[in-house]
Design an enzyme around this catalytic site. Structure first.
Site, PDB file in Angstrom:
ATOM      1  N   SER A 138     113.014  99.270  33.471  1.00  8.37           N
ATOM      2  CA  SER A 138     112.909  98.882  34.873  1.00  8.37           C
ATOM      3  C   SER A 138     114.204  99.226  35.586  1.00  8.37           C
ATOM      4  O   SER A 138     115.240  99.451  34.949  1.00  8.37           O
ATOM      5  CB  SER A 138     112.647  97.373  34.975  1.00  8.37           C
ATOM      6  OG  SER A 138     112.764  96.916  36.304  1.00  8.37           O
ATOM      7  N   TYR A 151     113.778  88.337  32.938  1.00  6.55           N
ATOM      8  CA  TYR A 151     113.098  89.635  32.813  1.00  6.55           C
ATOM      9  C   TYR A 151     114.143  90.744  32.865  1.00  6.55           C
ATOM     10  O   TYR A 151     114.093  91.703  32.080  1.00  6.55           O
ATOM     11  CB  TYR A 151     112.095  89.786  33.953  1.00  6.55           C
ATOM     12  CG  TYR A 151     111.391  91.127  34.017  1.00  6.55           C
ATOM     13  CD1 TYR A 151     110.265  91.380  33.243  1.00  6.55           C
ATOM     14  CD2 TYR A 151     111.830  92.138  34.880  1.00  6.55           C
ATOM     15  CE1 TYR A 151     109.598  92.602  33.316  1.00  6.55           C
ATOM     16  CE2 TYR A 151     111.171  93.359  34.960  1.00  6.55           C
ATOM     17  CZ  TYR A 151     110.059  93.583  34.178  1.00  6.55           C
ATOM     18  OH  TYR A 151     109.413  94.789  34.258  1.00  6.55           O
TER      19      TYR A 151
END
Length: 248
Positions: A138, A151
């Protein structure tokens, strides 16, 4: 690495980026197996795009062992693993956030699961003349987002693992390691993050991933991630502040 006439496993392939990249790879002449926890969802997706499917929970060791055994028996020419399955919680750190439990789930899926699956599939991948592992991380892998704190931690860990794995395997194998760093993508998993309003279509991500692998780019940026990465290394403090503007 040219991805055509390859056998590919995509975890979390029933929807989102996994579904889109599986569909594109099939259109490009590859055999694709998608995996996930939901049998009905997987079967529906597989029928729609012409994929094979195997029900498997990437966070469960026994389920993963069964998946690997199935692949070794029925897909012995597997040469590409795409670690796409993921989970994330939108919240802020602080009193009562229950960060440990959220982090445990995120690390189980986003970090420990791909680490386990990679290690178990290495013997099979090493048998192929050409092979690749693709880890979907990400844009938060290189700087945190305060509303996705743990996360961000998990994706940062997978980024670090990808770098170490690439260096390790480069010395004595033909396995290439690709890392994909998308910005916000419009999927079911990103609804709480504004994915419907501000995210890129998963098909755009799939095209970027396919192109990046074919061009042998170890790090593949999708959407705004490329500029965010450049901004971070130019001025980390300013880039993190901009990335989190209005969120803290």
């Amino acid at each position: 690495m040219k991805i055509t006439k390859k056998t590919v496993l995509v975890t979390g392939g029933g929807s989102g980026i996994g579904y889109a990249i599986a569909q594109l790879l099939i259109q490009k002449g590859n055999k694709v197996i998608i995996s996930g926890r939901n049998p009905a969802k997987l079967e529906k997706a597989a029928k729609e795009i012409g994929a094979d499917y195997i029900v498997s929970d990437v966070t469960d060791a026994d389920s993963v062992a069964s998946l690997v055994k199935n692949l070794e028996t029925d897909y012995s020419d597997l040469s590409v693993l795409i670690n796409n399955a993921g989970v994330g919680f939108v919240y802020k750190l602080g009193e009562g956030a229950n960060a440990v439990e959220k982090a445990r789930q995120e690390f189980d899926t986003n970090y420990f699961a791909p680490v386990r699956l990679i290690e178990l599939l290495l013997p099979l991948l090493k048998k192929q003349a050409e092979a690749a592992i693709v880890n979907i991380t990400s844009n938060v892998a290189f700087h945190p987002l305060v509303v996705l704190p743990t996360y961000s931690d998990a994706k940062t860990a997978l980024h670090s693992h990808s770098v170490a794995l690439r260096l390790t395997l480069s010395s004595d194998t033909n396995i290439k390691i690709f890392e994909v760093m998308p910005s916000l993508i419009n999927t079911d998993a990103t609804k709480d993050m504004g994915g419907e309003q501000h995210g890129l279509p998963p098909e755009v991500a799939a095209q970027d991933i396919y192109k990046g692998i074919n061009e042998d780019r170890n790090e593949i940026f999708v959407g705004e991630a490329s500029q965010q990465y450049a901004d971070y290394f130019a001025d980390p403090k300013a880039a993190i502040a901009k990335f989190n503007q209005g969120l803290y």
